[in-house]
Design an enzyme around this catalytic site. Structure first.
Site, PDB file in Angstrom:
ATOM      1  N   SER A  52      36.463  38.802  36.467  1.00  0.00           N
ATOM      2  CA  SER A  52      35.407  38.106  37.201  1.00  0.00           C
ATOM      3  C   SER A  52      34.075  38.854  37.151  1.00  0.00           C
ATOM      4  CB  SER A  52      35.807  37.941  38.668  1.00  0.00           C
ATOM      5  OG  SER A  52      37.047  37.299  38.784  1.00  0.00           O
TER       6      SER A  52
HETATM    7  N1  SAH Z   1      41.586  39.761  39.124  1.00  0.00           N
HETATM    8  C1  SAH Z   1      41.460  39.831  37.687  1.00  0.00           C
HETATM    9  C2  SAH Z   1      40.917  38.552  37.065  1.00  0.00           C
HETATM   10  C3  SAH Z   1      41.953  37.561  36.981  1.00  0.00           C
HETATM   11  S1  SAH Z   1      41.769  36.150  35.970  1.00  0.00           S
HETATM   12  C4  SAH Z   1      40.659  41.021  37.243  1.00  0.00           C
HETATM   13  O1  SAH Z   1      40.135  41.757  38.096  1.00  0.00           O
HETATM   14  O2  SAH Z   1      40.574  41.248  36.038  1.00  0.00           O
HETATM   15  C5  SAH Z   1      43.135  35.244  36.643  1.00  0.00           C
HETATM   16  C6  SAH Z   1      44.498  35.789  36.288  1.00  0.00           C
HETATM   17  O3  SAH Z   1      45.450  34.999  36.990  1.00  0.00           O
HETATM   18  C7  SAH Z   1      44.849  35.675  34.819  1.00  0.00           C
HETATM   19  O4  SAH Z   1      45.191  36.917  34.295  1.00  0.00           O
HETATM   20  C8  SAH Z   1      46.037  34.706  34.809  1.00  0.00           C
HETATM   21  O5  SAH Z   1      47.001  34.999  33.806  1.00  0.00           O
HETATM   22  C9  SAH Z   1      46.606  34.905  36.201  1.00  0.00           C
HETATM   23  N2  SAH Z   1      47.424  33.787  36.716  1.00  0.00           N
HETATM   24  C10 SAH Z   1      47.285  32.444  36.478  1.00  0.00           C
HETATM   25  N3  SAH Z   1      48.227  31.753  37.130  1.00  0.00           N
HETATM   26  C11 SAH Z   1      48.992  32.660  37.804  1.00  0.00           C
HETATM   27  C12 SAH Z   1      50.121  32.552  38.653  1.00  0.00           C
HETATM   28  N4  SAH Z   1      50.678  31.364  38.964  1.00  0.00           N
HETATM   29  N5  SAH Z   1      50.646  33.690  39.177  1.00  0.00           N
HETATM   30  C13 SAH Z   1      50.098  34.907  38.879  1.00  0.00           C
HETATM   31  N6  SAH Z   1      49.039  35.062  38.070  1.00  0.00           N
HETATM   32  C14 SAH Z   1      48.477  33.969  37.538  1.00  0.00           C
END
Ligand code: SAH
Length: 217
Positions: A52
């Site tokens: 993000s």
């Molecule tokens: N917080 C992260 C950014 C995350 S992007 C950072 O600091 O880099 C969102 C993430 O959520 C992705 O890696 C994606 O694979 C994950 N995601 C999507 N659906 C999900 C689910 N149902 N359970 C856990 N993770 C999930």
């Protein structure tokens, strides 16, 4: 980054600003994007996912109103950057990532960089992590059409959840859900945002089937 992108836009919590100053964001982005690590935008981290924008990380962290003794659950570990920021502000961070490759990369990275109070697991965040509940705060870094009921259940009384809620028509609303000491739930919209989608069990099954059929061709 902290002065120009966070403070000028109204992030005032000294502890949040300090944590964001300390975490080396360039260690959480792919080497091809190192030069842009502190830019005012999200960046790709592979497998169609993103880290993000710094302001959004700061804003969501501030909205959680964390205390040093708190236990936090994060859904969507991604690069591990948000988890690292949280880890400097609370006692313990549990983080769930659905893509095994990202989960193991982030876990190794956090360990190497010395963030010892973060535990990452591969799993579906829609179910939360009941073993360590209740959580003083929950942060979801992917957008869901509705707030997963298991997460509301696993939030402690007096706790807060910050989650982008997908309203359809390309509109997502960053939302703060508060659980009162009496167990009552209230929700407050904050700002419109753009996150990758929170996958649901049926998405994951569909993706696995596609991968399997590709393997057999
Ligand atoms: N917080 C992260 C950014 C995350 S992007 C950072 O600091 O880099 C969102 C993430 O959520 C992705 O890696 C994606 O694979 C994950 N995601 C999507 N659906 C999900 C689910 N149902 N359970 C856990 N993770 C999930």
């Amino acid at each position: 980054m902290v002065e120009e992108q966070l403070r000028t836009r109204g992030i005032t919590s000294q502890s949040v600003l300090e944590a964001m100053r300390k975490v080396p964001r360039h260690c959480f982005v792919p080497s091809a994007f190192r030069d842009e690590a502190y830019g005012d935008h999200p960046l790709p981290i592979g497998l169609g996912q993103t880290i993000s924008q710094p302001y959004i990380v700061g804003l969501m962290t501030e909205l959680l109103q964390l205390k040093p003794d708190d236990t936090v659950l994060e859904i969507g570990t991604g690069s591990g950057y948000q988890a690292a920021v949280l880890s400097l502000l609370v006692k313990k961070v549990y983080s769930i990532e659905i893509l095994p490759q990202l989960a193991s990369q982030a876990s190794r990275r956090l360990d190497t960089l010395g963030y010892k109070n973060v535990t990452v697991k591969t799993g579906d965040g829609n179910e939360g992590w009941s073993e360590h509940a209740p959580y003083n705060a929950i942060i979801v870094t992917a957008a869901a059409p509705r707030i997963p009921p298991a997460l509301i259940e696993q939030l402690a009384r007096g706790g807060r959840m910050c989650i982008p809620v997908d309203k359809g028509a390309f509109v997502q609303q960053l939302t703060v859900l508060t659980k009162g000491l009496d167990g009552s739930i209230s929700e407050r919209p904050v700002i419109p945002v753009a996150f990758v989608p929170l996958k649901e069990a049926h998405d994951i099954k569909k993706e696995r089937n596609i991968q399997d059929s590709e393997k057999h061709q």
